[in-house]
Design a protein around this motif. Structure first.
Motif, PDB file in Angstrom:
ATOM      1  N   MET A   1       0.810  -1.212   0.000  1.00 20.88           N
ATOM      2  CA  MET A   1       0.000   0.000   0.000  1.00 20.88           C
ATOM      3  C   MET A   1       0.847   1.267   0.000  1.00 20.88           C
ATOM      4  O   MET A   1       0.373   2.333   0.346  1.00 20.88           O
ATOM      5  CB  MET A   1      -0.933   0.002   1.221  1.00 20.88           C
TER       6      MET A   1
ATOM      7  N   ASN B   1       3.135   5.355   3.762  1.00 20.32           N
ATOM      8  CA  ASN B   1       2.573   4.023   3.985  1.00 20.32           C
ATOM      9  C   ASN B   1       1.050   4.084   3.883  1.00 20.32           C
ATOM     10  O   ASN B   1       0.481   5.106   3.491  1.00 20.32           O
ATOM     11  CB  ASN B   1       3.036   3.453   5.335  1.00 20.32           C
ATOM     12  N   SER B   2       0.380   3.004   4.250  1.00 17.68           N
ATOM     13  CA  SER B   2      -1.065   2.903   4.054  1.00 17.68           C
ATOM     14  C   SER B   2      -1.853   3.881   4.913  1.00 17.68           C
ATOM     15  O   SER B   2      -3.005   4.200   4.605  1.00 17.68           O
ATOM     16  CB  SER B   2      -1.537   1.477   4.352  1.00 17.68           C
ATOM     17  N   THR B   3      -1.244   4.395   5.982  1.00 14.62           N
ATOM     18  CA  THR B   3      -1.931   5.356   6.848  1.00 14.62           C
ATOM     19  C   THR B   3      -1.598   6.800   6.487  1.00 14.62           C
ATOM     20  O   THR B   3      -2.051   7.733   7.146  1.00 14.62           O
ATOM     21  CB  THR B   3      -1.565   5.116   8.324  1.00 14.62           C
TER      22      THR B   3
END
Length: 220
Positions: free
Chosen positions: A91, A106-108
């Motif tokens: 991600m 990153n994914s966040t």
């Protein structure tokens, strides 16, 4: 096993067929603030020698952003951006901000790596035929950042080792911890400048190989 790579100035001419779980999308050799790179997308140098994209080394499930030789059976890695901050999934996204900062999220949405550059006008990132990822101002051609100034375990033709007194950068090689972990290992290859400059291979704080001092014209 720790590894350091010094490649000669030649190109790999091996045909390699890669079968992936997803279709790889090529987005050219250039990235602008209107373009992002996600897992499954790659930049390719104009001569097709190098590509920039996400990968998992060895048997690792972590994802890294790196530059690879194309057309080699093991997609030989030449440089890794987030060596010490792996992505725990597919991600990740690479963005170029409007003021010239290349950031890996990153994914966040947390920044795990960046070039740390700012205040650029009309920035553009490009993967060169040399394997160098450069960040420049499109109008002035001013160099803002380049991957050649931040080597990993690989020395490519055109790269330099040692101190850049103008930018106060110390460029040196560090081994991977293992074939599945590109974080810095125990071995360093750097310019020793306490006396007459010479290249020294270190294991931790112990020198294990020296090239010999440099007198300005050659080794002595």
């Amino acid at each position: 096993m720790d590894t350091l790579w010094l490649f000669p100035q030649n190109k790999f001419m091996v045909l390699f067929l890669s079968f992936n779980l997803f279709i790889v999308s090529i987005v050219g050799d250039t990235m602008t603030p209107t373009k992002s790179i996600v897992d499954g997308q790659i930049l390719i140098s104009s001569d097709g020698t190098f590509e920039l994209g996400f990968f998992s080394p060895g048997d690792s499930n972590n994802r890294y952003l790196g530059i690879h030789y194309r057309g080699t059976p093991d997609k030989t890695v030449a440089w890794v951006a987030n060596r010490i901050s792996p992505l725990n999934g597919s991600m990740g996204v690479l963005n170029l901000t409007g003021d010239g900062n290349l950031v890996l999220l990153n994914s966040t949405g947390y920044i795990i790596w960046s070039t740390g550059t700012t205040n650029a006008i009309n920035p553009v990132a490009q993967l060169l035929d040399s394997g160098n990822l450069v960040l420049i101002e499109r109008t002035t051609k001013k160099l803002l950042w380049q991957s050649f100034d931040h080597p990993g375990n690989t020395l490519l033709p055109g790269m330099k080792l040692g101190w850049d007194l103008r930018t106060n950068l110390n460029r040196y090689l560090t081994s991977w911890k293992s074939s599945s972990d590109p974080s810095p290992g125990d071995y360093y290859y750097k310019l020793h400048t306490d006396a007459v400059p010479e290249l020294v291979l270190w294991r931790g704080f112990v020198p294990i190989y020296r090239t010999g001092p440099w007198n300005g014209g050659g080794l002595v």
